[in-house]
Design an enzyme around this catalytic site. Structure first.
Site, mmCIF file in Angstrom:
data_model
loop_
_atom_site.group_PDB
_atom_site.id
_atom_site.type_symbol
_atom_site.label_atom_id
_atom_site.label_comp_id
_atom_site.label_asym_id
_atom_site.label_seq_id
_atom_site.Cartn_x
_atom_site.Cartn_y
_atom_site.Cartn_z
ATOM 1 N N SER A 187 0.690 -0.883 0.175
ATOM 2 C CA SER A 187 -0.157 0.155 0.238
ATOM 3 C C SER A 187 0.581 2.025 0.315
ATOM 4 C CB SER A 187 -1.056 -0.356 1.391
ATOM 5 O OG SER A 187 -0.415 0.042 2.607
ATOM 6 N N LYS A 204 -6.003 3.207 9.165
ATOM 7 C CA LYS A 204 -5.594 4.144 8.203
ATOM 8 C C LYS A 204 -6.445 5.445 9.077
ATOM 9 C CE LYS A 204 -2.678 0.837 5.044
ATOM 10 N NZ LYS A 204 -2.776 0.446 3.613
#
EC number: 3.4.21.53
Length: 776
Positions: free
Chosen positions: A676, A719
């Site tokens: 990511s 996140k």
């Protein structure tokens, strides 16, 4: 009536027979017998004695009395205190009842005298000698005949009288004695008596041999056995049962009263039969007893009544756990299906997540919500198949496996059974326990689960199995196929704040002897505690820190006589010391060659600053920061994409020949990996090579391909929370992750702007500052 017949009162004898010339005492108690005796005493003291055919008859009829008996004279009569009359009688001669004259008040009979019929003198003398010889041998074998008795008998000269006296001393049945009494012919009487004595002597000889054999056997037996036999005899004399016999009887009673199926009960009773025969000192004795006790301890049919009420279950889950909405929803769906189908068969739930997120307590809550007993076994470190299936009973110290042990603790056949740390099972030369678990967790097979110790099949089909694991990759494929995974990723800061206030702090106050008002922790202090003193997915570390604060508060209240301790954001450092962890914050101004990425770790979300610098060289790409293989590949992919699009990105097409490039991810001691960070690396590279700054308020996450496509990622909720904590206001996410924004708490979602992208060009458009172009 002739000269050979007379009328006499009859006295029936029970279990007794009187021969002519025989003198003995009789106890008379029956009414008819007493009346007959009194009548005899009023006449010439003569009475007729005849034996009853059956001893049990108390009021005999004529048919119950033998026809041939003995005419006797009553020499003495004495009334005893209990009403019984004791008489001394002497047998005179034989007589036969012709008919009964009166039988109402007493028996009166007409009898015929029976005289002995003698034969040839020499033959009778020979028979007498033979009879005496037989009787002498009999007296030596029998303990009941004394030498004085034999000496008395030896002096008798009349053959008939000798036969009668010898017959009276023999231990014969009444029936046999009656046969002798009925033989009038003296020769036949002696022959019959010789035959009887010979048979009796053989029986006595056999008894003697058996006794001698037993004696020899006892001499060879160990001293311990002899002492045990003595103890048994003493216990019998005292009226106490033998210890082992009593124990077997108690076990048999327990087996018969237990809820075992018939097939198991037969096995248990058969083993008890073996146990009774095996010596107490034998090792097998304790093995058999242990086995029967396990069969008794196991639940075979007892179960709790399920009370699956979805609303009640939801209330209990909400009381015990804050957040975890998707997990609770899946559990409620599972319980709803169980209620409709009325069957436990279905997927085995496996709660997967880091330590401390509440997997075990969730299983306990499920058990409480459906009114089932709860049992837990830990599979961490189990590497022996026997731990699951049990040991064979032939081994010393054998015992059932953990599944059967768990069922014993559960005490019902339908508990909630937690298989904790199922991913930490291992295997070696002792077998593969994970393979043994396949039978346990397969609804089609576990109704006939076989444990090596129990041997008989055990039904596990009513058990609700729940497994827990930290890492899915460590669970063997076949085992994983039998389970449905429910992922518990961890708690957000907001969830931890609520858990601390509603669950952990009240619990620690109680455990440390504090009341509700004794310690107050402000919300900002709790947030600082969560951010700077713990770094975990669960709440165990948070609970330990709260316990420390409670102990500090208790000491302060006692030593300084304070009524209340208030913990603020400033005072928390005084109590717990310097912060243990730091968290990423937004850059104070726009940076060239530095981009903020969003990372997801086992401890939750975090921000990740990626720095890029370039300097004259030959195009060497250096990667530092303890990066994993996947992250290195993402850097290579970003580098290749930028080379292919250099002109469009306003970058010198020959930069790879003029510059060496260094990509660094700070906090180099912490391992980092995952795809990511791809768009973050690409953005930092473009910023460094083009001279365009990256906006300070922008964070990003997404995987990149060589064509510049942005692929979806995981952990968006965590996140986003880390970005919000760091002060970031704009987050660039893959377009396909738009659905995941619903999981983010509304309060956080309202403060953030989400930009959905599917290509790197869109990322650069929103991440880089428009002005400040520089040529490189």
């Amino acid at each position: 009536m002739t000269n050979n017949t007379i009328q006499l009162p009859l006295l029936p004898l029970r279990g007794l027979l009187v021969f002519p010339s025989m003198v003995l005492h009789l106890d008379v108690g029956r009414d008819k017998s007493v009346t007959a005796l009194e009548k005899a005493m009023m006449d010439d003291q003569t009475i007729f004695l005849a034996a009853q055919k059956k001893v049990s008859i108390d009021d005999p009829e004529p048919a119950d009395i033998y026809r041939i008996g003995t005419v006797a004279k009553v020499n003495q009569m004495l009334k005893l205190p209990n009403g019984t009359i004791r008489v001394l009688v002497e047998g005179l001669y034989r007589g036969e009842i012709l008919h009964f004259i009166d039988e109402k008040e007493e028996f009166n009979v007409e009898i015929e005298k029976l005289a002995d019929i003698n034969g040839e003198t020499n033959e009778e003398d020979a028979l007498m000698r033979s009879l005496l010889t037989q009787f002498e041998q009999y007296s030596k074998v029998s303990r009941k005949i004394t030498q004085e008795t034999f000496a008395t008998v030896q002096d008798i000269e009349e053959p008939g009288r000798l036969a009668d006296i010898i017959a009276s001393h023999l231990s014969l049945k009444i029936k046999d004695k009656q046969e002798i009494l009925e033989i009038v012919n003296v020769k036949s009487r002696m022959q019959h008596l010789i035959k009887l004595i010979s048979n009796e002597k053989k029986v006595l000889d056999l008894e003697k041999k058996i006794g001698q054999r037993v004696k020899t056997s006892m001499e060879k037996t160990q001293k311990e056995y002899y002492l045990r036999e003595q103890l048994k005899a003493i216990q019998n004399e005292l009226g106490e049962k033998d210890g082992k016999s009593s124990e077997v009887e108690q076990l048999r009673e327990k087996v018969s009263e237990s809820d075992m199926p018939e097939r198991i009960m037969e096995v248990a009773l058969k083993e008890l039969g073996r146990y009774e025969k095996v010596p107490q000192s034998s090792a097998e004795s304790s093995v058999i007893r242990n086995y029967v006790e396990w069969l008794l301890a196991l639940p075979w049919t007892k179960k709790t009544n399920d009370t699956i009420e979805i609303n009640k279950a939801q209330t209990i889950l909400d009381q015990d756990h804050y957040g975890l909405d998707k997990v609770k929803e899946r559990i409620l769906e599972y319980l709803a299906v169980q209620k409709l189908t009325k069957s436990i068969k279905g997927p085995i739930l496996c709660l997967v997540g880091p330590p401390g997120v509440g997997k075990t307590s969730l299983a306990k809550s499920i058990a409480r919500s459906i009114n089932r007993n709860f049992v837990r076994i830990s599979l961490g470190g189990v590497r022996d198949e026997a731990e699951i299936r049990g040991h064979r009973r032939t081994y010393i110290g054998a015992m059932p496996g953990r599944i059967i042990q768990g069922m014993k603790k559960a005490k019902t056949v339908n508990p909630v059974f937690l298989l904790d740390e199922i991913d930490k099972m291992s295997n070696d030369f002792r077998g593969d326990p994970s393979s043994a678990m396949l039978e346990v967790l397969d609804p089609e097979q576990n109704n006939n689960f076989s444990d090596h110790f129990i041997e008989e099949t055990y039904d596990l089909s009513s058990v609700l199995f729940i497994a827990t694991a930290n890492y899915v990759n460590n669970i063997p494929g076949p085992l994983l196929d039998r389970m449905e995974l429910i992922s518990i990723a961890g708690y957000t800061e907001i969830e931890k704040l609520h858990i601390a206030k509603e669950h952990l702090l009240p619990k620690q106050l109680k455990e440390n002897g504090l009341k509700k008002g004794d310690l107050q922790i402000r919300d900002n202090a709790l947030l600082k505690l969560i951010r700077r003193y713990t770094r975990e997915a669960g709440v165990r570390g948070l609970e330990r820190q709260l316990a420390t604060l409670c102990r500090k508060a208790a000491k302060t209240i006692i030593s300084e006589d304070k009524k209340r301790v208030i913990v603020t954001e400033k005072s928390i450092e005084e109590l717990l010391g310097k912060p243990l962890f730091r968290y990423g914050l937004m850059e104070s101004e726009d940076q060239i060659g530095a981009a903020t990425g969003l990372a997801y770790t086992a401890a939750g979300g975090d921000t990740l600053s990626i720095e890029v610098s370039h300097y004259p060289g030959k195009g060497k790409l250096t990667l530092t920061g303890k990066l994993g293989d996947v992250m290195k590949e993402s850097a290579q992919a970003a580098f290749s994409y930028i080379r292919s699009r250099a002109e469009e990105l306003h970058i010198d097409p020959d930069f790879h020949e003029k510059y060496d490039i260094h990509i660094h991810v700070p906090e180099g001691a912490t391992p980092k990996d995952g795809p990511s960070a791809g768009i973050t690396m690409a953005t930092a590279l473009v910023s460094a090579l083009s001279g365009r700054a990256v906006k300070k308020e922008v964070g990003m996450t997404g995987e990149i391909t060589l064509r510049g496509r942005v692929l979806p990622i995981g952990g968006l909720k965590e996140k986003s929370l880390s970005a919000h904590r760091a002060g970031i206001t704009t987050i660039i996410i893959p377009e396909e992750n738009e659905k995941d924004t619903e999981d983010i708490p509304e309060s956080v979602r309202n403060d953030l702007t989400f930009i959905k992208v599917n290509h790197l060009d869109q990322v650069l458009k929103h991440a880089l500052v428009e002005e400040n172009y520089e040529s490189n």
